[in-house]
Design a protein around this motif. Structure first.
Motif, PDB file in Angstrom:
ATOM      1  N   TYR A   1       7.283  -0.444  -8.448  1.00 43.39           N
ATOM      2  CA  TYR A   1       6.469  -1.259  -7.549  1.00 43.39           C
ATOM      3  C   TYR A   1       7.050  -2.670  -7.596  1.00 43.39           C
ATOM      4  O   TYR A   1       7.441  -3.154  -8.671  1.00 43.39           O
ATOM      5  CB  TYR A   1       5.041  -1.235  -8.076  1.00 43.39           C
ATOM      6  CG  TYR A   1       4.056  -2.227  -7.474  1.00 43.39           C
ATOM      7  CD1 TYR A   1       2.988  -1.791  -6.668  1.00 43.39           C
ATOM      8  CD2 TYR A   1       4.145  -3.593  -7.746  1.00 43.39           C
ATOM      9  CE1 TYR A   1       2.068  -2.695  -6.154  1.00 43.39           C
ATOM     10  CE2 TYR A   1       3.230  -4.489  -7.223  1.00 43.39           C
ATOM     11  CZ  TYR A   1       2.199  -4.043  -6.435  1.00 43.39           C
ATOM     12  OH  TYR A   1       1.286  -4.939  -5.931  1.00 43.39           O
TER      13      TYR A   1
ATOM     14  N   ARG B   1       5.069  -0.327   2.864  1.00 41.76           N
ATOM     15  CA  ARG B   1       4.639  -1.711   2.625  1.00 41.76           C
ATOM     16  C   ARG B   1       5.842  -2.647   2.534  1.00 41.76           C
ATOM     17  O   ARG B   1       5.686  -3.835   2.236  1.00 41.76           O
ATOM     18  CB  ARG B   1       3.760  -1.799   1.372  1.00 41.76           C
ATOM     19  CG  ARG B   1       2.492  -0.972   1.523  1.00 41.76           C
ATOM     20  CD  ARG B   1       1.509  -1.184   0.375  1.00 41.76           C
ATOM     21  NE  ARG B   1       0.390  -0.240   0.502  1.00 41.76           N
ATOM     22  CZ  ARG B   1      -0.697  -0.251  -0.233  1.00 41.76           C
ATOM     23  NH1 ARG B   1      -0.826  -1.171  -1.182  1.00 41.76           N
ATOM     24  NH2 ARG B   1      -1.663   0.623  -0.048  1.00 41.76           N
TER      25      ARG B   1
ATOM     26  N   CYS C   1      -2.484   6.531  -2.996  1.00 46.17           N
ATOM     27  CA  CYS C   1      -2.542   5.999  -4.357  1.00 46.17           C
ATOM     28  C   CYS C   1      -4.006   5.795  -4.707  1.00 46.17           C
ATOM     29  O   CYS C   1      -4.823   5.427  -3.860  1.00 46.17           O
ATOM     30  CB  CYS C   1      -1.736   4.706  -4.508  1.00 46.17           C
ATOM     31  SG  CYS C   1      -2.175   3.367  -3.383  1.00 46.17           S
TER      32      CYS C   1
ATOM     33  N   ARG D   1       1.180  -2.159   8.088  1.00 52.36           N
ATOM     34  CA  ARG D   1       0.237  -1.200   7.500  1.00 52.36           C
ATOM     35  C   ARG D   1      -1.170  -1.553   7.947  1.00 52.36           C
ATOM     36  O   ARG D   1      -1.558  -2.713   7.964  1.00 52.36           O
ATOM     37  CB  ARG D   1       0.321  -1.253   5.975  1.00 52.36           C
ATOM     38  CG  ARG D   1      -0.828  -0.545   5.267  1.00 52.36           C
ATOM     39  CD  ARG D   1      -0.599  -0.480   3.779  1.00 52.36           C
ATOM     40  NE  ARG D   1      -0.519  -1.790   3.150  1.00 52.36           N
ATOM     41  CZ  ARG D   1      -1.497  -2.349   2.413  1.00 52.36           C
ATOM     42  NH1 ARG D   1      -2.623  -1.716   2.239  1.00 52.36           N
ATOM     43  NH2 ARG D   1      -1.324  -3.532   1.868  1.00 52.36           N
TER      44      ARG D   1
ATOM     45  N   GLU E   1      -4.709   3.967   0.556  1.00 49.90           N
ATOM     46  CA  GLU E   1      -5.100   3.463  -0.760  1.00 49.90           C
ATOM     47  C   GLU E   1      -6.544   3.831  -1.040  1.00 49.90           C
ATOM     48  O   GLU E   1      -7.428   3.519  -0.253  1.00 49.90           O
ATOM     49  CB  GLU E   1      -4.911   1.937  -0.778  1.00 49.90           C
ATOM     50  CG  GLU E   1      -5.253   1.287  -2.100  1.00 49.90           C
ATOM     51  CD  GLU E   1      -4.838  -0.181  -2.160  1.00 49.90           C
ATOM     52  OE1 GLU E   1      -3.787  -0.521  -1.576  1.00 49.90           O
ATOM     53  OE2 GLU E   1      -5.557  -0.980  -2.762  1.00 49.90           O
TER      54      GLU E   1
ATOM     55  N   HIS F   1       0.053   0.342 -13.541  1.00 50.19           N
ATOM     56  CA  HIS F   1      -0.116  -1.099 -13.349  1.00 50.19           C
ATOM     57  C   HIS F   1      -0.191  -1.751 -14.717  1.00 50.19           C
ATOM     58  O   HIS F   1      -1.148  -1.530 -15.468  1.00 50.19           O
ATOM     59  CB  HIS F   1      -1.386  -1.406 -12.548  1.00 50.19           C
ATOM     60  CG  HIS F   1      -1.189  -1.293 -11.066  1.00 50.19           C
ATOM     61  ND1 HIS F   1      -1.005  -0.097 -10.433  1.00 50.19           N
ATOM     62  CD2 HIS F   1      -1.128  -2.251 -10.085  1.00 50.19           C
ATOM     63  CE1 HIS F   1      -0.847  -0.310  -9.131  1.00 50.19           C
ATOM     64  NE2 HIS F   1      -0.922  -1.598  -8.895  1.00 50.19           N
TER      65      HIS F   1
ATOM     66  N   MET G   1      -6.548  -0.158   4.269  1.00 47.72           N
ATOM     67  CA  MET G   1      -6.604   0.881   3.248  1.00 47.72           C
ATOM     68  C   MET G   1      -6.233   2.260   3.807  1.00 47.72           C
ATOM     69  O   MET G   1      -5.884   3.152   3.042  1.00 47.72           O
ATOM     70  CB  MET G   1      -8.000   0.937   2.632  1.00 47.72           C
ATOM     71  CG  MET G   1      -8.485  -0.403   2.106  1.00 47.72           C
ATOM     72  SD  MET G   1      -7.643  -0.944   0.616  1.00 47.72           S
ATOM     73  CE  MET G   1      -8.730  -0.233  -0.616  1.00 47.72           C
TER      74      MET G   1
ATOM     75  N   GLU H   1      -5.850  -6.649 -12.156  1.00 48.35           N
ATOM     76  CA  GLU H   1      -4.548  -7.277 -11.928  1.00 48.35           C
ATOM     77  C   GLU H   1      -4.627  -8.465 -10.961  1.00 48.35           C
ATOM     78  O   GLU H   1      -3.633  -9.163 -10.760  1.00 48.35           O
ATOM     79  CB  GLU H   1      -3.527  -6.236 -11.437  1.00 48.35           C
ATOM     80  CG  GLU H   1      -3.700  -5.753 -10.011  1.00 48.35           C
ATOM     81  CD  GLU H   1      -4.849  -4.754  -9.805  1.00 48.35           C
ATOM     82  OE1 GLU H   1      -5.583  -4.466 -10.765  1.00 48.35           O
ATOM     83  OE2 GLU H   1      -5.012  -4.289  -8.660  1.00 48.35           O
TER      84      GLU H   1
ATOM     85  N   HIS I   1       4.167  -7.602 -10.305  1.00 48.43           N
ATOM     86  CA  HIS I   1       2.973  -7.572  -9.447  1.00 48.43           C
ATOM     87  C   HIS I   1       2.805  -8.937  -8.775  1.00 48.43           C
ATOM     88  O   HIS I   1       3.698  -9.789  -8.851  1.00 48.43           O
ATOM     89  CB  HIS I   1       1.729  -7.129 -10.251  1.00 48.43           C
ATOM     90  CG  HIS I   1       0.664  -6.533  -9.372  1.00 48.43           C
ATOM     91  ND1 HIS I   1      -0.378  -7.277  -8.872  1.00 48.43           N
ATOM     92  CD2 HIS I   1       0.502  -5.274  -8.872  1.00 48.43           C
ATOM     93  CE1 HIS I   1      -1.142  -6.490  -8.096  1.00 48.43           C
ATOM     94  NE2 HIS I   1      -0.625  -5.274  -8.089  1.00 48.43           N
ATOM     95  N   HIS I   2       1.676  -9.152  -8.093  1.00 54.87           N
ATOM     96  CA  HIS I   2       1.469 -10.399  -7.350  1.00 54.87           C
ATOM     97  C   HIS I   2       1.585 -11.636  -8.252  1.00 54.87           C
ATOM     98  O   HIS I   2       1.932 -12.720  -7.789  1.00 54.87           O
ATOM     99  CB  HIS I   2       0.085 -10.428  -6.682  1.00 54.87           C
ATOM    100  CG  HIS I   2      -0.240  -9.238  -5.832  1.00 54.87           C
ATOM    101  ND1 HIS I   2       0.711  -8.528  -5.136  1.00 54.87           N
ATOM    102  CD2 HIS I   2      -1.442  -8.640  -5.546  1.00 54.87           C
ATOM    103  CE1 HIS I   2       0.114  -7.541  -4.474  1.00 54.87           C
ATOM    104  NE2 HIS I   2      -1.185  -7.585  -4.708  1.00 54.87           N
TER     105      HIS I   2
ATOM    106  N   PHE J   1       1.104   6.417 -11.245  1.00 53.39           N
ATOM    107  CA  PHE J   1       1.254   5.004 -10.932  1.00 53.39           C
ATOM    108  C   PHE J   1       0.884   4.258 -12.222  1.00 53.39           C
ATOM    109  O   PHE J   1      -0.043   4.673 -12.930  1.00 53.39           O
ATOM    110  CB  PHE J   1       0.247   4.632  -9.839  1.00 53.39           C
ATOM    111  CG  PHE J   1       0.684   3.556  -8.880  1.00 53.39           C
ATOM    112  CD1 PHE J   1       1.886   2.866  -9.027  1.00 53.39           C
ATOM    113  CD2 PHE J   1      -0.129   3.249  -7.784  1.00 53.39           C
ATOM    114  CE1 PHE J   1       2.267   1.894  -8.108  1.00 53.39           C
ATOM    115  CE2 PHE J   1       0.247   2.275  -6.861  1.00 53.39           C
ATOM    116  CZ  PHE J   1       1.443   1.593  -7.021  1.00 53.39           C
TER     117      PHE J   1
HETATM  118  C1  JFZ Z   1      -2.718  -3.518  -3.479  1.00 49.93           C
HETATM  119  C2  JFZ Z   1      -2.686  -4.518  -4.606  1.00 49.93           C
HETATM  120  O1  JFZ Z   1      -3.215  -5.746  -4.183  1.00 49.93           O
HETATM  121  C3  JFZ Z   1      -3.439  -3.970  -5.784  1.00 49.93           C
HETATM  122  O2  JFZ Z   1      -3.413  -4.888  -6.852  1.00 49.93           O
HETATM  123  C4  JFZ Z   1      -2.794  -2.681  -6.221  1.00 49.93           C
HETATM  124  O3  JFZ Z   1      -1.461  -2.947  -6.661  1.00 49.93           O
HETATM  125  C5  JFZ Z   1      -2.760  -1.712  -5.064  1.00 49.93           C
HETATM  126  C6  JFZ Z   1      -2.005  -0.450  -5.355  1.00 49.93           C
HETATM  127  O4  JFZ Z   1      -2.167  -2.301  -3.912  1.00 49.93           O
HETATM  128  O5  JFZ Z   1      -4.050  -3.263  -3.083  1.00 49.93           O
HETATM  129  C7  JFZ Z   1      -4.604  -3.919  -2.078  1.00 49.93           C
HETATM  130  C8  JFZ Z   1      -3.863  -4.493  -1.122  1.00 49.93           C
HETATM  131  C9  JFZ Z   1      -4.498  -5.184  -0.108  1.00 49.93           C
HETATM  132  C10 JFZ Z   1      -5.855  -5.252  -0.078  1.00 49.93           C
HETATM  133  C11 JFZ Z   1      -6.606  -4.627  -1.019  1.00 49.93           C
HETATM  134  C12 JFZ Z   1      -5.978  -3.957  -2.033  1.00 49.93           C
HETATM  135  N1  JFZ Z   1      -6.474  -5.970   0.934  1.00 49.93           N
HETATM  136  O6  JFZ Z   1      -5.771  -6.554   1.777  1.00 49.93           O
HETATM  137  O7  JFZ Z   1      -7.707  -5.984   1.021  1.00 49.93           O
END
Ligand code: JFZ
Length: 459
Positions: A165, A253, A294, A258, A278, A52, A261, A73, A121-122, A50
């Motif tokens: 992404y 996503r 990830c 979803r 995550e 970023h 985490m 990020e 990204h965001h 991955f």
């Molecule tokens: C998300 C992204 O916000 C982060 O920057 C990164 O790209 C990751 C792979 O994916 O991670 C998150 C998404 C949502 C939350 C936390 C991390 N959340 O809602 O708390």
């Protein structure tokens, strides 16, 4: 309504109608066998990189001399930076040391089989040459080169699969979340013009990616938790993308259900081909489900100068094996600098993972989840086609007697991977007991091959 306002509004209505008609005309029908064929390379891969990378690499965690809490990020949100001010970072983004072939080689040498990089990204900044926006690496930076194009070709030259992404949430676009400032990530914010962002910006950018970058095999969505997004919109987007490119693999996503985490969708009919845990590995195997954990190598995705909380190689290899033993993939992150360099601490760990993978990769690639549960000393992976089960010994027993817990039938043969010499197997109190050799071949994970008569292993 004046003509100059009516024309764009009408165009939008016609676009939306055309999309809807296209979807109705071509509902996606895919048999289980077709889906298996589409997912085959991804299921075999087990290990990916991955990346970023974006404007956030310029401040690298520090804003006006202060360290900013949270992920690198996310600095635009964490430091409450107005969109216009944040956009000025583009002028400083000049990654002259970016070497796409070097990045691909780092992934390849680690034993990774695919690369997923942030195309947007965001923060809304695009790493590719978008025609619907000048907020991208070609138009807005002194670098003027398309990083996605370069990495896509480099990945293919290295024999790696490639994907991008893409954040649905966009803190820069006035029709998306920029109006939520100073809380870009507000979960209740609605943009009255969100549909216009979707039809005239997000989907055109996705069309550019899917049609102009033939190497793209995976779309990895994120930022789907916003109030303006739903499973139904995600399903439409998923179908629309597959109409353009049927072989695409798209994460869950893309939808809206979803579960935090843990990463799996709440609703089993939710769109997406794989779940996205995550920073964690599911506690149990998830038979028959595709998923990918990830994870960061330190604590941030996007580069921060001060994040030194690096995981060690032993932990990383064992995490990969844990994931494989539960039927998933591991997508391990690197956050390159604004100069275009993957941090040395990341490269060295990945190289050490590669050293282990070169010897033991057979016990990871193309394997399926453990047919024998989770042994206390390590993990099992399996290869159904050969009836081989791999015993991953994390904790080498002091008395050199390893209990093959979960194995009922007498194994035909047990030996160290890379050494065909059969080890003695006796029936003991703990089940089938293997007499291990005096020398432990790896302190990270010593792999034994257990030849069974055939297993009922499931994915
Ligand atoms: C998300 C992204 O916000 C982060 O920057 C990164 O790209 C990751 C792979 O994916 O991670 C998150 C998404 C949502 C939350 C936390 C991390 N959340 O809602 O708390």
């Amino acid at each position: 309504m004046q003509l100059r306002r009516l024309v764009p509004a009408l165009t939008l209505a016609i676009l939306a109608f055309a999309e809807a008609t296209a979807q109705n005309a071509a509902p996606r029908v895919e048999t289980a066998a077709q889906k298996d064929a589409r997912m085959a390379w991804w299921r075999d891969a087990r290990f990916g990189m991955f990346i970023h990378w974006g404007l956030y690499a310029v401040p690298a965690g520090t804003w006006h001399g202060e360290r900013v809490d949270g992920l690198g990020e996310w600095i635009m949100n964490q430091a409450k930076i107005p969109a216009s001010e944040y956009a000025q970072l583009a002028k400083q983004f000049n990654p002259v040391q970016f070497d796409a072939d070097a990045w691909a080689k780092t992934a390849k040498d680690a034993g990774m089989k695919y690369i997923i990089i942030t195309s947007k990204h965001h923060d809304g900044f695009a790493n590719f040459d978008s025609k619907v926006s000048s907020y991208d690496i070609v138009d807005a930076t002194p670098y003027h080169r398309d990083a996605i194009k370069a990495l896509a070709s480099a990945a293919h030259r290295a024999g790696l699969r490639f994907g991008v992404y893409y954040s649905i949430m966009d803190w820069h676009h006035p029709d998306a979340q920029s109006g939520a400032y100073p809380d870009y990530n507000s979960r209740s914010f609605h943009s009255p013009n969100f549909a216009r962002y979707v039809e005239t910006y997000m989907k055109p950018q996705l069309r550019e990616l899917v049609t102009q970058y033939p190497e793209i095999d995976v779309l990895w969505f994120d930022g789907e938790w916003i109030a303006d997004w739903s499973d139904a919109q995600g399903q439409q987007l998923y179908d629309w993308l597959h109409t353009m490119k049927p072989s695409l693999i798209i994460n869950n996503r893309v939808g809206h259900s979803r579960q935090g985490m843990a990463g799996m969708s709440a609703n089993k009919d939710a769109p997406g081909d794989f779940g996205t845990p995550e920073q964690r590995v599911p506690p149990e195997g998830l038979p028959g489900v595709d998923w990918e954990t990830c994870m960061t190598l330190n604590d941030t995705w996007g580069f921060q100068t001060f994040d030194d909380n690096w995981k060690d190689t032993k932990t990383l290899v064992r995490t990969l094996v844990d994931v494989a033993s539960k039927g998933g993939n591991l997508l391990l992150n690197v956050g390159p600098t604004a100069q275009g360099v993957i941090p040395a601490q990341s490269v060295s760990r990945l190289r050490e993972m590669g050293d282990w993978m070169r010897v033991n990769g057979e016990s990871v690639y193309g394997t399926t989840a453990s047919p024998f549960g989770l042994p206390t000393w390590g993990r099992y992976t399996a290869r159904q086609s050969t009836g081989k089960v791999y015993a991953h010994v994390f904790d080498w027993p002091k008395n050199k007697q390893l209990a093959l817990t979960g194995v009922t039938a007498r194994p035909r043969s047990v030996y160290l991977l890379g050494d065909k010499k059969p080890l003695s197997v006796e029936r003991g109190e703990g089940g089938w007991m293997v007499s291990l050799p005096a020398v432990r071949p790896s302190a990270i994970d010593a792999v034994l091959v257990v030849e069974t008569g055939g297993t009922s292993a499931t994915r």
